[in-house]
Scaffold this motif. Sequence first.
Motif, PDB file in Angstrom:
ATOM      1  N   LEU A 257       0.871  -1.170   0.081  1.00 48.30           N
ATOM      2  CA  LEU A 257      -0.002  -0.027   0.077  1.00 48.30           C
ATOM      3  C   LEU A 257       0.761   1.225   0.042  1.00 48.30           C
ATOM      4  N   GLN A 258       1.849   1.434   0.838  1.00 40.82           N
ATOM      5  CA  GLN A 258       2.612   2.484   1.079  1.00 40.82           C
ATOM      6  C   GLN A 258       3.589   2.678  -0.211  1.00 40.82           C
ATOM      7  N   GLY A 260       2.483   2.034  -3.198  1.00 47.78           N
ATOM      8  CA  GLY A 260       1.804   2.289  -4.674  1.00 47.78           C
ATOM      9  C   GLY A 260       1.425   1.006  -5.401  1.00 47.78           C
ATOM     10  N   MET A 263      -3.889  -0.598  -4.018  1.00 43.45           N
ATOM     11  CA  MET A 263      -5.011   0.552  -3.503  1.00 43.45           C
ATOM     12  C   MET A 263      -5.756   0.402  -2.383  1.00 43.45           C
ATOM     13  N   PHE A 280      -3.429   8.388   2.926  1.00 38.08           N
ATOM     14  CA  PHE A 280      -4.194   7.087   2.927  1.00 38.08           C
ATOM     15  C   PHE A 280      -5.464   7.229   3.770  1.00 38.08           C
ATOM     16  N   THR A 508      -6.708   2.243   2.316  1.00 38.26           N
ATOM     17  CA  THR A 508      -6.602   2.866   0.889  1.00 38.26           C
ATOM     18  C   THR A 508      -5.903   3.793   0.517  1.00 38.26           C
ATOM     19  N   SER A 509      -5.216   3.892  -0.496  1.00 37.61           N
ATOM     20  CA  SER A 509      -4.531   5.192  -0.875  1.00 37.61           C
ATOM     21  C   SER A 509      -5.782   6.163  -1.235  1.00 37.61           C
ATOM     22  N   ASP A 510      -5.264   7.487  -1.026  1.00 39.65           N
ATOM     23  CA  ASP A 510      -6.272   8.522  -1.464  1.00 39.65           C
ATOM     24  C   ASP A 510      -6.595   8.497  -2.765  1.00 39.65           C
ATOM     25  N   GLU A 511      -6.182   7.812  -3.467  1.00 36.45           N
ATOM     26  CA  GLU A 511      -6.570   7.680  -5.023  1.00 36.45           C
ATOM     27  C   GLU A 511      -8.039   7.069  -5.373  1.00 36.45           C
TER      28      GLU A 511
END
Length: 532
Positions: A257-258, A260, A263, A280, A508-511
């Motif tokens: 996750l960190q 990339g 997600m 995140f 989750t990623s902020d994406e």
Amino acid sequence: MHTRNRTAAIALGAIAALTLTLAGCSGGNSAAPSDDASSSAGGTLVVDTAFSIETADPGHTYDPTGNMLAKALYETLVDFEGSDVTTPVPGLATWEQNDDATEFTFTLEDGRVFSDGSAVDADDVVFSLQRIQGMAEAKPNFLLAGVTIEKVDDTTVRFTTETPLLQLPAILANPALGIVNAEVVQENGGATDGADTAQEFLDGESAGSGPFVLDTLDLTSQIVLTKNPEYSGEEEAAYDRVVIRNVTESATQLINLQGGDTMVAMDLNGDQVAGLAHGFTVDSVPSGQTIFLLLNQSSDVAGDLANVELAEAVRYGLDYDALLELAGAGATQATGVIPAGFEGALSEGVERDTERAEAALAESGYDGQTLRLQFPNDYPVGGVEFTPLAERIQAQLAEIGLTVELAPAPFATELDAYVGGTEAFGLWFWGPDYADSANFLPFAPGLKVGLRSGWDADADTEIADLAAQAASATDTDERATTFTEFAEAMQERGPFVPLIVPGRNIATSDEVTGAVYNSVWDVDLAEIAPAG
């Protein structure tokens, strides 16, 4: 008289998707970057989780990853919105029920189609559910016990139950009861008479009306889904492709996750999510499972200490805030055998009262005996490790004069003792099978979990009667009141000591957005979309 139920009349509460079936995680990691990984609409969504799945066949699935997959591939008659599982809403159908809660009539929505473009009709519903009823070995089989399912016309199906079953709409939201394309499945071995052989086909190709279709399935490494071009419901997928990877170590999920590489990370513990920095998002909520102690009421098992006074001593001898420190983000104290958020759940848990604990201990006949606390030492629940929890329980009970010896064992070994009712003092957990408080009635005397603690129906007839009344209730207000009375009585004099409702953390990623925990199917993959 019939009552229209576009949103069911019962307030049902949050559950845990994990059930007492307790299927373990598959081995192996598949943490390598996926092809075409992208957070843009139309790209690929990558999800890391520790697999708990045996099949892609909804009629046989009954584990967390399997439920998440079935939710993506198959639609059910009834649904829940987002993370809210308090009130069933229409899925493929709307419904009416009679006043006795013994007859439910479902009417299919217009225009719903399978992934091959064919219409979803009553024949598909009847076949799908009767197929599960016919497969005695299928894990979801018990969900439809005592239910008769029949076609009324092409868009209408009637369910008749042997006893009042207000929780039927909630049961029908379980992804295991997803509706399959009857014609396709029958052509590939599907049957309702117990001779079904369609699982192999459904492990290679989906036959549902959900927002995704199955591309590839590897139960040890990864599952790939693609967008269903024929989908006609309200949850159209934002991604063309979803890759669900089996990453068994939460530390690896965190690294992915960190870095990339993924997600969505499904299985981070409280310490890991607490350390996530900017960029995140974490959804940390109670899971709906309950970790509890049981004190056996059979003199053959517990001897002179087979009494609820000992349970009271343990209940008031514990420091719940200190126990909760071991659980991490999202966890809460269990307020009773019915977890918070469920109909009838108590608003507050027990507070430590050492004077009351010592008085109950004296009344129990305890005279310095050593109690063996049995528990599984290799099966953490919601990130909660049982060994440090048991050690803290041991230390706290020593403060009231109760001597406890720890007796850990592998999960498979200890499960036999728990199910067989041979534990005098046990540390275990319970997760419901569907979104309704009826899941916790087995703790009553004479029922499944009660009997595992040597507590037969004659041990407390008042509580047994409350459980029976709740199970057969037809009035929703009376039902809610009865569940509350049941929870209060169990907390006052039952042989169980509820401890912790573990948390569930989805990072989750902020994406991306929309990855929220749902206790029936973990996450709805179709709700996950690029942020913004």
